[in-house]
Design a protein around this motif. Sequence first.
Motif, PDB file in Angstrom:
ATOM      1  N   PHE A  42       0.751  -6.018 -77.855  1.00 38.90           N
ATOM      2  CA  PHE A  42       1.605  -6.768 -78.173  1.00 38.90           C
ATOM      3  C   PHE A  42       3.685  -6.625 -77.079  1.00 38.90           C
ATOM      4  N   ILE A  43       3.044  -6.769 -76.458  1.00 39.75           N
ATOM      5  CA  ILE A  43       4.262  -6.589 -75.631  1.00 39.75           C
ATOM      6  C   ILE A  43       4.561  -8.008 -74.728  1.00 39.75           C
ATOM      7  N   PRO A  44       5.656  -9.077 -74.885  1.00 40.62           N
ATOM      8  CA  PRO A  44       5.217 -10.169 -75.006  1.00 40.62           C
ATOM      9  C   PRO A  44       5.492 -10.976 -72.970  1.00 40.62           C
ATOM     10  N   TYR A  45       4.982 -10.013 -71.791  1.00 38.14           N
ATOM     11  CA  TYR A  45       5.994 -10.671 -71.088  1.00 38.14           C
ATOM     12  C   TYR A  45       5.381 -12.309 -70.942  1.00 38.14           C
ATOM     13  N   GLY A  46       4.542 -12.527 -71.514  1.00 32.79           N
ATOM     14  CA  GLY A  46       4.197 -14.410 -70.826  1.00 32.79           C
ATOM     15  C   GLY A  46       3.240 -14.878 -70.439  1.00 32.79           C
ATOM     16  N   HIS A  47       2.702 -15.367 -70.560  1.00 32.32           N
ATOM     17  CA  HIS A  47       1.696 -16.277 -69.887  1.00 32.32           C
ATOM     18  C   HIS A  47       1.941 -15.881 -68.082  1.00 32.32           C
ATOM     19  N   SER A  48       0.425 -15.332 -67.271  1.00 31.31           N
ATOM     20  CA  SER A  48       0.608 -16.355 -65.787  1.00 31.31           C
ATOM     21  C   SER A  48      -0.299 -17.137 -65.320  1.00 31.31           C
ATOM     22  N   PHE A  49       0.804 -17.829 -65.238  1.00 31.33           N
ATOM     23  CA  PHE A  49      -0.029 -19.627 -64.431  1.00 31.33           C
ATOM     24  C   PHE A  49      -0.474 -19.218 -63.635  1.00 31.33           C
TER      25      PHE A  49
END
Length: 312
Positions: A42-49
Motif C-alpha cells: 500500500f505504498i504508491p510508487y506508481g506504475h513502471s511502464f
Amino acid sequence: MKKYFFSLIFAIIFSVPAAACLNGETLKLENGITLYEDYDGFIPYGHSFWGDQELKEILLSLDKDYKETKKIEYLSDKGLILIILGKYQEAIDLYKGIEKLHPNRYSTASNIGTAYELIGNNTEALKWIKKGVQLNPSSHFGSEWIHVNILKAKIKGEKYITSQFLLEKDFGKDKIPKSDMDRRSLYDFRASLYYQLNERISFVQPKDKIIAHLLFDLGNVSYLYRDKEDAMEDYKLAKKYGFNDPILDERMKLYSPKVIDNVERKVIREVKYQIKPTRRSQLMGMIISVFALIFSGLIVFTFRKKIFTMLK
C-alpha cells in the motif's frame, strides 16, 4: 527398475511449483503484452511502464492487430499507450472516435477524462469521469468518487484541498491521527486511496499539493491500521510531494525503526512488498509445494533400504 524409480523420485521433487515473487495490480493489453505489474502493498510508487521505444513498438503492434481484426479493444489500448507517451490530445481524439463507433464504453469515458485532466482541462475531465462512474460504479475498486472530488477541488480552488473535501474524512490535528472507522473500513478506505494515488503518481511528478495531501492522509490511515512502517513511507512521500504542515513532522516521530544497516533494510523491504498481502491462489501453491516436498521425503524414507541397495 532402478532407472524408473529414480525418475519417479526426481519427477516428484522437481515438479514442485516454484514460489515466485508475489505481485500486485497488473494490466495486460488485448494483444497479451503486460503493460505494468506492481508489487503488492500500500505504498504508491506508481506504475513502471515500458520505455518510449518499446511503447512505440507496442503502438505499431496494436495498429496492426486492429486493422486485421477490427476489435475495438486494440484501438482502446492504443489510446492508453498514447496517454502514457504524453500524447494527450491525440488520445482524446482517438477515444472520441471510439465513442462514436461504440458509445458508452467505460474505458473510453475513463481514459478521455484522464487525458483531459493531464492537459489541464478539469471541467471536461470531470464530465467524462462522472460518466465513467455512472457506467461502472465499481470501477477501480469503487474508488473513483475520490477522483471526482479531486477534480472538483481543482476547479473550485486551493482552499478545497482538504481531507474533508477530498476524502469526506478528517483524521484530526493532534499528534496521533484519529478515526471512528473499524479495521475493515480502514482497510477498504486505505485500498481505495492507495489505488487512486498509485494511478496519479504514475503521471504526476513532485511537487503537487493534492497528491501531497492525499499521501499524508494515506499515512494517517496506515498508522491507524497499525502499519507504522508503511505510514512512515507514506509520510516521506507526502513531504517529497510538498506537504509542509508541521503536523507531518510530529506524526513522523511516532515511528522509531530499529537500527539496521542498508543491506538488511533493502532485504526487508523486498520481502515485505512482494509478499503482502498473500493471495489465496499463491498461498495454495505454497501449501502444495510444502506437501509435495514432504511426500517426496516420505517416499525416500520408506524405500531407503532399496535406494541404498541401488546405490551400492
